[in-house]
Design a protein around this motif. Structure first.
Motif, PDB file in Angstrom:
ATOM      1  N   LEU A   1       0.807  -1.219   0.000  1.00 21.53           N
ATOM      2  CA  LEU A   1       0.000   0.000   0.000  1.00 21.53           C
ATOM      3  C   LEU A   1       0.841   1.270   0.000  1.00 21.53           C
ATOM      4  O   LEU A   1       0.376   2.317  -0.463  1.00 21.53           O
ATOM      5  N   ARG A   2       2.079   1.188   0.476  1.00 24.10           N
ATOM      6  CA  ARG A   2       2.949   2.373   0.469  1.00 24.10           C
ATOM      7  C   ARG A   2       3.764   2.482  -0.823  1.00 24.10           C
ATOM      8  O   ARG A   2       4.398   3.517  -1.051  1.00 24.10           O
TER       9      ARG A   2
ATOM     10  N   PHE B   1       9.782  -1.027   8.162  1.00 24.09           N
ATOM     11  CA  PHE B   1      10.381   0.299   8.107  1.00 24.09           C
ATOM     12  C   PHE B   1       9.324   1.389   8.067  1.00 24.09           C
ATOM     13  O   PHE B   1       9.394   2.366   8.824  1.00 24.09           O
ATOM     14  N   PHE B   2       8.352   1.237   7.184  1.00 27.05           N
ATOM     15  CA  PHE B   2       7.310   2.269   7.081  1.00 27.05           C
ATOM     16  C   PHE B   2       6.573   2.426   8.407  1.00 27.05           C
ATOM     17  O   PHE B   2       6.309   3.539   8.853  1.00 27.05           O
ATOM     18  N   GLU B   3       6.217   1.309   9.042  1.00 27.54           N
ATOM     19  CA  GLU B   3       5.482   1.392  10.305  1.00 27.54           C
ATOM     20  C   GLU B   3       6.340   2.006  11.411  1.00 27.54           C
ATOM     21  O   GLU B   3       5.851   2.796  12.224  1.00 27.54           O
ATOM     22  N   THR B   4       7.632   1.668  11.427  1.00 29.34           N
ATOM     23  CA  THR B   4       8.512   2.099  12.515  1.00 29.34           C
ATOM     24  C   THR B   4       9.003   3.533  12.332  1.00 29.34           C
ATOM     25  O   THR B   4       9.019   4.316  13.281  1.00 29.34           O
ATOM     26  N   CYS B   5       9.403   3.871  11.108  1.00 31.16           N
ATOM     27  CA  CYS B   5      10.108   5.138  10.869  1.00 31.16           C
ATOM     28  C   CYS B   5       9.284   6.197  10.158  1.00 31.16           C
ATOM     29  O   CYS B   5       9.532   7.397  10.340  1.00 31.16           O
TER      30      CYS B   5
ATOM     31  N   PRO C   1      -2.189   5.760   2.291  1.00 31.88           N
ATOM     32  CA  PRO C   1      -2.127   6.744   1.209  1.00 31.88           C
ATOM     33  C   PRO C   1      -2.964   6.313   0.014  1.00 31.88           C
ATOM     34  O   PRO C   1      -3.065   5.127  -0.303  1.00 31.88           O
ATOM     35  N   SER C   2      -3.570   7.293  -0.645  1.00 26.18           N
ATOM     36  CA  SER C   2      -4.322   7.026  -1.869  1.00 26.18           C
ATOM     37  C   SER C   2      -3.334   6.697  -2.983  1.00 26.18           C
ATOM     38  O   SER C   2      -2.127   6.947  -2.858  1.00 26.18           O
ATOM     39  N   PRO C   3      -3.805   6.159  -4.123  1.00 25.66           N
ATOM     40  CA  PRO C   3      -2.891   5.899  -5.239  1.00 25.66           C
ATOM     41  C   PRO C   3      -2.104   7.125  -5.665  1.00 25.66           C
ATOM     42  O   PRO C   3      -0.898   7.032  -5.925  1.00 25.66           O
ATOM     43  N   ASP C   4      -2.745   8.283  -5.740  1.00 21.21           N
ATOM     44  CA  ASP C   4      -2.030   9.501  -6.130  1.00 21.21           C
ATOM     45  C   ASP C   4      -0.996   9.896  -5.084  1.00 21.21           C
ATOM     46  O   ASP C   4       0.088  10.398  -5.417  1.00 21.21           O
TER      47      ASP C   4
ATOM     48  N   ALA D   1       9.007  -4.518  -2.760  1.00 20.36           N
ATOM     49  CA  ALA D   1       9.060  -4.286  -1.315  1.00 20.36           C
ATOM     50  C   ALA D   1       8.537  -5.521  -0.585  1.00 20.36           C
ATOM     51  O   ALA D   1       7.818  -6.343  -1.154  1.00 20.36           O
ATOM     52  N   GLY D   2       8.896  -5.644   0.692  1.00 26.64           N
ATOM     53  CA  GLY D   2       8.471  -6.809   1.460  1.00 26.64           C
ATOM     54  C   GLY D   2       8.333  -6.502   2.928  1.00 26.64           C
ATOM     55  O   GLY D   2       8.109  -5.348   3.325  1.00 26.64           O
ATOM     56  N   ILE D   3       8.497  -7.536   3.746  1.00 25.14           N
ATOM     57  CA  ILE D   3       8.286  -7.400   5.188  1.00 25.14           C
ATOM     58  C   ILE D   3       9.197  -6.325   5.783  1.00 25.14           C
ATOM     59  O   ILE D   3       8.765  -5.505   6.595  1.00 25.14           O
TER      60      ILE D   3
END
Length: 511
Positions: free
Chosen positions: A126-127, A303-307, A314-317, A296-298
């Motif tokens: 999703l990110r 990383f996204f959740e932590t940092c 986020p929307s596609p745009d 991308a993976g786990i």
């Protein structure tokens, strides 16, 4: 390293592979991977008959984890987050193993559930991708996670205790050719397991997004064997028939022959066939028309959740916009105000001229991104800025567009006339569609004109009136804070090329 940047290490102790990614985040929030590590652990393969991880395996694993910790320390990491998945989750001595690894490495290791794995995989998707509805599949060494996205939300997820390594062991494949009958047996038994979750069969036609080593290995093999020209793995598409062809070819070979195939990792050659058999069963269950690779993976989800946590998905745009912002922050080659002015003028020109020009619906989005990235190549060298911009946009990790659209955006951003554009796109014709060269030329010419209108980089134009005179001239009347001699000369210099694309000769007047 930038003194104001923070560094975080992410370690994924998978059933087949133990991976490290070291991320740097600047004070502006821009991020990139600055180091990586990969060790083929085969933990699922090393479980004893009574389900124990042996001492020797734990010693080796501890040594690798200490090595990864040292890499993180060398980069000045302020935090290391380590997680373990199916092989340790399924081990009878998992609690003792985790305590020992903590004692010998100093790392606190989180044991993820199958649902946790699916959730982190969905965060990564999703990110970094713009799909609204899709199935996700992550085939690891000891488990397979399947998830369902609807309206960019994770609505269902399940983990099955089958993976490429434990399936190879269960069916005693031992590097021999795999018969069609045995492949059918693996798929049939996998489908029987999938039927425990009826939702997997309920949304036919959605794309299947593949994460993990099995899907990446297939994609690398398909790219190499098919001479695919685009460098990035993320977003690569595999059609249903391509999976069938690859599985048939690979299954008919001995292990020694598979290891000699260009594009196929040698340390995955013995488990790629069972992994693809599982993948084909998932594809049959979901009735998906294609597999799309997520690079991308786990680790990225962690990383996204932590940092870089976000309150909402986020929307596609926003995926594309966040990625463009990240690139421009990593490679600050032009003043932000200049880029914003060129972006504004380019979109104003588009909105006036595009109706009736036969441009694709997504073309405004491509021009929007290109007009914010067109100077990025100057971070390497200003004199060859266009060529460097094209190279960076084809090879850097940025998200939100499929390969063809990312290529078109790179062509628009690096536009320096129709002849140079044709030279740049020549190696990529196999992924372009009819009319793409004309589209890229038209949008590139608009961007070139917008850049000419702020050649002094002073943002002098406060408003621009755009009119077409008898289908021959493009009259640009500007309200400006001062005279525009540089802009006027630049518009005259590109007028000939602009007319080739649009059939109009631009003329700038200041009032």
């Amino acid at each position: 390293m930038n003194a104001s940047a923070t560094v975080t290490g992410m370690i994924d102790i998978g059933s087949n592979t133990v991976r490290l990614a070291v991320y740097q985040v600047t004070s502006e929030g821009a991020y990139r991977v600055i180091d990586q590590g990969r060790w083929s652990a085969r933990l699922s393969q090393k479980l004893t008959e009574d389900g124990m991880l042996p001492d020797e395996t734990l010693r080796e694993l501890a040594e690798v984890l200490r090595h990864y910790r040292n890499i993180c320390t060398m980069h000045g990491a302020s935090r290391i987050r380590a997680v373990a998945t199916a092989a340790i989750r399924q081990a009878a001595n998992r609690e003792q193993a985790l305590r020992r690894l903590n004692r010998e490495t100093g790392l606190s290791i989180e044991l993820l559930s199958g649902e946790d794995e699916a959730r982190y995989g969905s965060i990564a998707v999703l990110r970094t991708m713009s799909y609204t509805d899709a199935f996700l599949v992550d085939i690891g060494g000891g488990s397979t996670e399947i998830s369902l996205l609807r309206d960019r939300k994770l609505v269902a997820a399940v983990s099955f205790p089958i993976g490429c390594v434990n399936t190879a062991i269960r069916y005693a494949l031992n590097g021999k050719p795999v018969s069609p009958a045995l492949l059918e047996r693996i798929e049939s038994e996998t489908l029987d397991m999938l039927r425990r979750e009826p939702w997997i069969f309920s949304k036919a036609g959605l794309p299947l997004i593949g994460l993990g080593g099995t899907v990446r290995a297939l994609a690398k093999y398909r790219k190499r064997s098919g001479h695919y020209p685009f460098s990035n793995l993320h977003g690569f598409e595999i059609k249903d028939g391509a999976l069938d062809d690859s599985l048939k070819t690979l299954a008919s070979m001995t292990l020694s022959k598979r290891r000699k195939l260009p594009g196929l990792s040698k340390d995955r050659a013995d488990v790629i066939v069972p992994g693809l058999a599982i993948l084909r069963a998932v594809l049959r269950a979901t009735a998906s028309p294609r597999i799309v690779v997520c690079g991308a993976g786990i680790r990225d989800g962690l990383f996204f959740e932590t940092c870089l946590p976000k309150r909402e998905t986020p929307s596609p745009d926003e995926v594309l916009n966040d990625s463009v912002r990240n690139l421009t922050a990593l490679y600050p080659a032009a003043p932000e105000k200049h880029l914003a002015q060129v972006n504004r003028l380019a979109l104003e020109l588009y909105d006036r001229l595009a109706p009736g020009a036969g441009l694709p619906a997504a073309s405004r989005k491509w021009l929007d991104a290109a007009s914010r990235l067109f100077r990025i190549g100057a971070v390497i060298d200003y004199n060859e800025c266009a060529d460097h911009t094209f190279y960076i946009l084809l090879n850097a990790h940025w998200y939100g567009l499929p390969h063809r659209e990312a290529l078109l955006t790179a062509l628009i951003a690096s536009y320096r006339g129709p002849n140079q554009l044709l030279r740049k796109l020549s190696p990529y014709r196999s992924i372009l569609e009819n009319g793409d060269a004309e589209t890229a030329s038209k949008l590139g010419a608009l961007l070139q004109l917008a850049a000419a209108l702020d050649r002094s980089e002073s943002q002098a134009i406060t408003s621009l009136h755009i009119a077409v005179e008898k289908g021959k001239k493009l009259l640009l009347t500007a309200d400006a804070r001062h005279a525009l001699p540089m802009e006027t000369m630049e518009v005259e210099a590109i007028a000939k090329d602009f007319k080739k694309c649009w059939g109009l000769t631009p003329k700038l007047t200041v009032r």
